[in-house]
Design an enzyme around this catalytic site. Structure first.
Site, short mmCIF file in Angstrom:
data_model
loop_
_atom_site.label_atom_id
_atom_site.label_comp_id
_atom_site.label_asym_id
_atom_site.label_seq_id
_atom_site.Cartn_x
_atom_site.Cartn_y
_atom_site.Cartn_z
N TYR A 48 -22.43 77.32 55.95
CA TYR A 48 -22.17 77.26 57.56
C TYR A 48 -23.51 78.21 58.08
CZ TYR A 48 -21.87 76.16 62.44
OH TYR A 48 -22.23 75.33 63.52
N GLU A 126 3.85 68.38 77.70
CA GLU A 126 2.50 69.28 77.47
C GLU A 126 2.91 70.98 78.14
OE1 GLU A 126 -0.83 67.17 79.70
OE2 GLU A 126 -0.35 66.58 78.18
N LYS A 128 0.89 74.18 80.03
CA LYS A 128 0.23 74.34 81.24
C LYS A 128 -0.60 75.59 80.75
CE LYS A 128 0.45 74.64 85.83
NZ LYS A 128 -0.95 75.79 86.27
N LYS A 327 7.34 75.75 86.31
CA LYS A 327 6.72 77.47 85.92
C LYS A 327 7.64 78.09 85.43
CE LYS A 327 3.04 78.03 88.20
NZ LYS A 327 1.96 78.45 88.96
S1 IVH Z 1 -2.60 68.06 84.80
C1 IVH Z 1 -3.50 65.63 87.99
N1 IVH Z 1 -1.95 69.40 82.36
O1 IVH Z 1 -2.99 73.52 86.20
C2 IVH Z 1 -3.21 66.55 87.23
N2 IVH Z 1 -2.84 70.68 84.45
O2 IVH Z 1 -2.94 72.03 90.05
C3 IVH Z 1 -4.60 67.26 87.02
N3 IVH Z 1 -3.51 73.11 83.75
O3 IVH Z 1 -6.15 73.62 87.78
C4 IVH Z 1 -3.82 68.32 86.38
N4 IVH Z 1 -2.23 73.07 82.37
O4 IVH Z 1 -6.37 73.81 85.54
C5 IVH Z 1 -2.95 69.56 84.17
N5 IVH Z 1 -1.26 70.26 80.82
C6 IVH Z 1 -2.14 70.79 81.45
C7 IVH Z 1 -2.45 71.98 82.00
C8 IVH Z 1 -3.26 71.75 84.13
C9 IVH Z 1 -3.37 73.56 83.18
C10 IVH Z 1 -3.95 73.48 85.47
C11 IVH Z 1 -4.97 73.00 85.69
C12 IVH Z 1 -4.98 72.42 87.41
C13 IVH Z 1 -3.85 72.71 87.81
C14 IVH Z 1 -2.48 71.44 87.98
#
Ligand code: IVH
Length: 684
Positions: A48, A126, A128, A327
């Site tokens: 690479y 999924e 967080k 959470k």
């Molecule tokens: S969806 C409309 N999916 O959590 C929904 N957010 O308050 C938009 N986050 O700051 C967010 N993992 O950075 C979504 N699988 C996930 C996530 C995720 C982490 C964070 C995101 C945002 C906060 C949501």
């Protein structure tokens, strides 16, 4: 940046270097995708690098070749004076949180009511991710702009820095990319990269980051993208903003699958489940695996899968009704250090431990937290009386992360490391290459080392002697009944029944457990000896490589070094251990007591299930999970933690969750306990 239509001209008569640069770009981008997104390297690193340097020198000679999607543009450019502001065309919303089972049941009920449906709703589940949200804009398939979430309406332009993140493609993998696509997802730092970064920061005398999220945020907000480039940031996509020139996928799952096709990293830890019961199952399962994940998460996220249903549900103020973050309980809490004491471990290591005012961390009351060693106490400047942040992540021992200087009382006292072992009074030694001080007393002098070593010997992954817990071992040592592991096998009913809180029945149980433990494996036996630097997996490798204890006892340093994953430190430690007459004597006594195992030919590899990968999920009726794993491994199979196309068998028990669902989706062979036993028998 060069004009992208350089290549749109007819192919005839183009100079070689022009064609070659395009080939190199495509090839390097392909390999980077295999490496960073698929986790499946397609060429050696050196190759690479060679291709990369070739492209670099072509571009140096012909700067007009440098395109926005050239892999050379990932290395970071000139420092920015500041970040400019970017308005999000579609606002970046937040997401509502839930904490308890009831919150989740209520969420599912609201969703069902909103959709006026009686059938269980399909959810995409999924993780967080604990990083920071980012919007990536692709115009005609080329990454043109990246912005932080900011206040949701306006963020900061971090395009230059984002270009250095290798799991983000600079060009989408599609001959017909959409005219405009805003990909949303999370930028984060792996735990291992975080640890390495903090080590580098420490060695350079610079500020350490409190956690991977802060480190990721700090790295992304660097004005000099060459620094970002060294930080190994990662990215996972989980949403979409504006989309023009292509149809919106009809479900969240379809969106993420499309992203994967476009070369955008999506996390594999996903599941499609139905109703509140499905959601809670996913939460429980991820909760168990959380500590083993290479990155930090602070919960899981549930999204109604169907986009049509999502639209029907709509939004309340700044969050969608169709999604919920479940959470995990917080892993950090603040409390007061009441004292700092020193504990002595089985290897003689002296560990300062903070005695804390009891505090609940992640649902468990914590009263002690490790301070690791004297240097750490000094570096973090922790004093008795300080208010501190304590962290308890997964199964690991709680630790003191930092003090809160504003809250230091006037009478806070500094900790003094004793120069003598607090248990046996022997002197302590600290070698130059180690951060910990050790008691020089050894097993014979130091009761703490004896207790620690004995507890290791009886532990579940070593000889697995049930019923011989900490309190019992402590009494046995203090009363001088047991001083080496061989003494356990001399215990009789009377000597046991004399101990505190020991009824006749429990004494009998201990004796049964001792008897049962005599039938063991060579790997467990080696591990149980507690040789420094010989962990469970090294013990397994040693057992497999040598086949018999005698072969191991007579092995030379060179022979030991032939074993996979064994380096000079392990080899030296083993030679030192076996050279000690007392240790040889112990081994002979244990054998004389009747401890036995199957011996095999050196290098023997069971073939029956070689190359087969198993995933265990749920509770089996009879076999414990480790037992099942041990038997699979004994037949040459491998046990993995997550289901993929490469999994050969999924063994599912009671309350199997999303792994089973995934296995069904992939059409894998699913066995119950009887099926597994059958398979093992057929191959015995
Ligand atoms: S969806 C409309 N999916 O959590 C929904 N957010 O308050 C938009 N986050 O700051 C967010 N993992 O950075 C979504 N699988 C996930 C996530 C995720 C982490 C964070 C995101 C945002 C906060 C949501």
């Amino acid at each position: 940046m060069a004009q992208p239509d350089l290549f749109e001209q007819s192919g005839a008569g183009l100079p070689d270097w022009l064609l070659r640069s395009k080939d190199l770009r495509d090839e390097l981008n392909r390999h980077a995708h295999a490496y960073y997104v698929l986790d499946a390297p397609s060429i050696p690193d050196a190759e690479y690098d060679r291709l990369f340097r070739e492209l670099e020198s072509l571009e140096a000679a012909h700067p007009e070749l440098i395109t926005a999607d050239s892999p050379t543009q990932r290395v970071g450019g000139t420092p920015l004076p500041q970040f400019s502001q970017v308005r999000h065309d579609v606002p970046m919303l937040s997401i509502n949180n839930g904490f308890s089972d009831e919150d989740i049941i209520a969420f599912d009920r609201r969703v069902s009511e909103g959709l006026k449906t009686d059938v269980a709703v399909d959810y995409a589940c999924e993780l967080k991710f604990d990083g920071l949200a980012i919007n990536l804009r692709y115009v005609n398939g080329i990454l043109t702009e990246a912005a932080t979430r900011g206040d949701g309406a306006t963020g900061e332009d971090v395009t230059q820095n984002i270009r250095t993140v290798r799991s983000i493609p600079l060009r989408l993998h599609s001959a017909h990319p959409p005219a405009l696509l805003d990909v949303r997802g999370e930028v984060l730092m792996y735990k291992a990269d975080f640890a390495k970064l903090n080590l580098r920061q420490r060695e350079a005398g610079q500020k350490e980051f409190a956690n991977p999220r802060n480190a990721a945020a700090g790295s992304l907000r660097q004005l000099d993208s060459r620094i970002t480039a060294q930080r190994n940031l990662r990215f996972f996509a989980y949403g979409v903003g504006l989309l023009e020139g292509a149809a919106m996928p009809q479900s969240h799952t379809a969106l993420l699958n499309w992203y994967a096709e476009l070369g955008i990293a999506v996390c594999a830890e996903r599941a499609n489940l139905k109703g509140a019961a499905g959601l809670l199952q996913f939460y429980a399962e991820i909760g168990q695996r959380r500590a083993a994940l290479p990155y930090e998460i602070d919960g899981v996220v549930y999204k109604v899968d169907s986009v049509e249903q999502q639209q029907k549900l709509g939004f309340v103020s700044r969050a969608p009704r169709f999604a919920l973050a479940h959470k995990f309980p917080a892993e950090e809490a603040i409390t007061v250090v009441q004292d700092i004491v020193v504990q002595v471990g089985r290897t003689g290591a002296l560990t300062p431990v903070a005695r804390l005012a009891p505090v609940s961390v992640g649902g468990v009351t914590v009263t002690n937290a490790t301070l690791h060693n004297e240097d750490e106490v000094r570096r973090k400047d922790i004093r008795i009386g300080d208010s501190v942040i304590v962290r308890r992540a997964g199964d690991v021992i709680p630790e003191v992360v930092a003090n809160i200087p504003e809250r230091r009382p006037a009478d806070a006292r500094e900790f003094v490391m004793p120069r003598q072992c607090p248990v046996c009074g022997s002197t302590t030694v600290q070698s130059e290459d180690e951060a910990v001080a050790r008691c020089a007393g050894g097993w014979l002098q130091c009761a703490a080392q004896r207790k620690g070593g004995l507890l290791h010997f009886v532990s579940r992954r070593a000889m697995d002697i049930e019923g011989l817990g900490e309190q019992l071992v402590e009494q046995l040592v203090d009363r001088h009944v047991v001083s080496t592991p061989a003494d356990f096998y001399k215990l009789g009913l009377t000597s046991l029944a004399e101990l505190d809180r020991m009824a006749d029945k429990s004494a009998r149980n201990v004796l049964d457990a001792l008897e049962k433990s005599k039938q063991t494996t060579l790997a467990r036996f080696i591990y149980a000896l507690g040789i420094r630097h010989v962990g469970e997996s090294t013990a397994k490798e040693l057992a497999r490589h040598f086949g018999s204890l005698d072969a191991l006892l007579t092995a030379s340093e060179e022979q030991i070094l032939e074993v996979d994953d064994v380096g000079p430190v392990v080899a030296q430690s083993m030679l030192r251990f076996f050279a000690e007459p007392l240790n040889r004597e112990l081994i002979e006594q244990l054998r004389a007591a009747g401890v036995v195992w199957m011996e095999t030919e050196p290098g023997y590899k069971p073939q029956a299930l070689a190359g087969k990968t198993f995933v265990l999920t749920g509770t089996l009726p009879n076999l414990k999970r480790e037992e099942a794993a041990e038997r699979i491994e004994a037949a040459g199979g491998k046990v993995a933690g997550s289901v993929s196309k490469k999994t050969s068998y999924v063994v599912a028990g009671e309350e199997a969750g999303s792994k089973l669902v995934k296995a069904q989706e992939l059409g894998l062979v699913i066995l119950d306990e009887a099926g597994l036993l059958n398979l093992l028998e057929q191959h015995a």
